[in-house]
Design a protein around this motif. Sequence first.
Motif, PDB file in Angstrom:
ATOM      1  N   HIS A  89      16.777  30.675  71.176  1.00 43.16           N
ATOM      2  CA  HIS A  89      17.893  31.037  72.060  1.00 43.16           C
ATOM      3  C   HIS A  89      19.180  30.940  71.264  1.00 43.16           C
ATOM      4  O   HIS A  89      19.279  30.162  70.312  1.00 43.16           O
ATOM      5  CB  HIS A  89      17.988  30.068  73.242  1.00 43.16           C
ATOM      6  CG  HIS A  89      16.901  30.221  74.245  1.00 43.16           C
ATOM      7  ND1 HIS A  89      16.740  29.341  75.284  1.00 43.16           N
ATOM      8  CD2 HIS A  89      15.921  31.158  74.398  1.00 43.16           C
ATOM      9  CE1 HIS A  89      15.717  29.712  76.019  1.00 43.16           C
ATOM     10  NE2 HIS A  89      15.198  30.805  75.504  1.00 43.16           N
ATOM     11  N   SER A  90      20.196  31.689  71.685  1.00 44.83           N
ATOM     12  CA  SER A  90      21.503  31.575  71.045  1.00 44.83           C
ATOM     13  C   SER A  90      22.608  31.677  72.089  1.00 44.83           C
ATOM     14  O   SER A  90      22.424  32.283  73.146  1.00 44.83           O
ATOM     15  CB  SER A  90      21.689  32.654  69.977  1.00 44.83           C
ATOM     16  OG  SER A  90      21.832  33.934  70.561  1.00 44.83           O
ATOM     17  N   LEU A  91      23.730  31.052  71.767  1.00 47.74           N
ATOM     18  CA  LEU A  91      24.932  31.120  72.604  1.00 47.74           C
ATOM     19  C   LEU A  91      26.151  31.242  71.702  1.00 47.74           C
ATOM     20  O   LEU A  91      26.190  30.653  70.620  1.00 47.74           O
ATOM     21  CB  LEU A  91      25.098  29.840  73.439  1.00 47.74           C
ATOM     22  CG  LEU A  91      24.160  29.614  74.620  1.00 47.74           C
ATOM     23  CD1 LEU A  91      24.407  28.234  75.213  1.00 47.74           C
ATOM     24  CD2 LEU A  91      24.360  30.692  75.676  1.00 47.74           C
ATOM     25  N   LYS A  92      27.138  31.989  72.166  1.00 45.40           N
ATOM     26  CA  LYS A  92      28.418  32.051  71.464  1.00 45.40           C
ATOM     27  C   LYS A  92      29.208  30.805  71.859  1.00 45.40           C
ATOM     28  O   LYS A  92      29.245  30.440  73.034  1.00 45.40           O
ATOM     29  CB  LYS A  92      29.182  33.316  71.833  1.00 45.40           C
ATOM     30  CG  LYS A  92      30.436  33.519  70.992  1.00 45.40           C
ATOM     31  CD  LYS A  92      31.023  34.882  71.215  1.00 45.40           C
ATOM     32  CE  LYS A  92      30.540  35.739  70.074  1.00 45.40           C
ATOM     33  NZ  LYS A  92      31.219  37.013  69.972  1.00 45.40           N
TER      34      LYS A  92
ATOM     35  N   ARG B 256      28.818  24.235  73.278  1.00 46.94           N
ATOM     36  CA  ARG B 256      27.774  24.431  74.294  1.00 46.94           C
ATOM     37  C   ARG B 256      26.388  24.046  73.751  1.00 46.94           C
ATOM     38  O   ARG B 256      25.365  24.520  74.231  1.00 46.94           O
ATOM     39  CB  ARG B 256      27.788  25.889  74.746  1.00 46.94           C
ATOM     40  CG  ARG B 256      29.129  26.305  75.341  1.00 46.94           C
ATOM     41  CD  ARG B 256      29.209  27.794  75.620  1.00 46.94           C
ATOM     42  NE  ARG B 256      28.256  28.185  76.642  1.00 46.94           N
ATOM     43  CZ  ARG B 256      27.894  29.452  76.870  1.00 46.94           C
ATOM     44  NH1 ARG B 256      28.408  30.427  76.145  1.00 46.94           N
ATOM     45  NH2 ARG B 256      27.026  29.744  77.817  1.00 46.94           N
TER      46      ARG B 256
ATOM     47  N   LEU C 125      22.616  24.827  75.159  1.00 51.39           N
ATOM     48  CA  LEU C 125      21.708  25.649  74.359  1.00 51.39           C
ATOM     49  C   LEU C 125      20.337  24.979  74.223  1.00 51.39           C
ATOM     50  O   LEU C 125      19.304  25.580  74.529  1.00 51.39           O
ATOM     51  CB  LEU C 125      22.317  25.893  72.974  1.00 51.39           C
ATOM     52  CG  LEU C 125      21.458  26.636  71.965  1.00 51.39           C
ATOM     53  CD1 LEU C 125      21.183  28.059  72.434  1.00 51.39           C
ATOM     54  CD2 LEU C 125      22.137  26.631  70.603  1.00 51.39           C
TER      55      LEU C 125
ATOM     56  N   GLN D 293      27.952  32.159  66.600  1.00 51.41           N
ATOM     57  CA  GLN D 293      26.705  32.192  67.357  1.00 51.41           C
ATOM     58  C   GLN D 293      25.877  30.991  66.916  1.00 51.41           C
ATOM     59  O   GLN D 293      25.643  30.814  65.725  1.00 51.41           O
ATOM     60  CB  GLN D 293      25.971  33.495  67.048  1.00 51.41           C
ATOM     61  CG  GLN D 293      24.945  33.897  68.056  1.00 51.41           C
ATOM     62  CD  GLN D 293      25.571  34.441  69.334  1.00 51.41           C
ATOM     63  OE1 GLN D 293      26.693  34.896  69.359  1.00 51.41           O
ATOM     64  NE2 GLN D 293      24.831  34.365  70.415  1.00 51.41           N
TER      65      GLN D 293
END
Length: 160
Positions: free
Chosen positions: A17-20, A27, A31, A71
Amino acid sequence: MKEPRIETLAAKKLVGHSLKMSLADNRTVELWSGFMPVKRHITNAIGSDLYSVQVYETMPDASFGPHTEFQKWAAIEVDAYQTYTGDFKTLDLPEGLYAVFIHKGPSSEFKSTMNFIYGEWLPNSDYHLDHRPSFEVLGAKYKNNHPDSEEEVWIPVKLK
């Protein structure tokens, strides 16, 4: 903090999974909280190491600050990409030269490790930062926020 080992990383295939996010809008807990309960659905993992990867659009430079977005990935290595259910994404880690440091202690002390790497070691080394992902390997000695926790910190470098 000890001198790093310099290692050539073979290309790797990661799924996760990835999040900005930014350092100011961190975050990471969100994540990993989303990834850990579902990682078992990735059936072709290589080993049990977890990868915490940072991908920057542009090379981090003097303008890098708390609000610089990147990212961040929570991932594991796989032998090949397959069709995955859910929100899984794929990330290719390219082959390249890395300086590998060991961070010992809780994540709350991670900033001091990064300050050493970027503030002391890198400017005085024979290397420049290279524009590839940096990452941490959370292996058998990783114990989340425990004082005895250890993780490898991989910084992409190239000779000056």
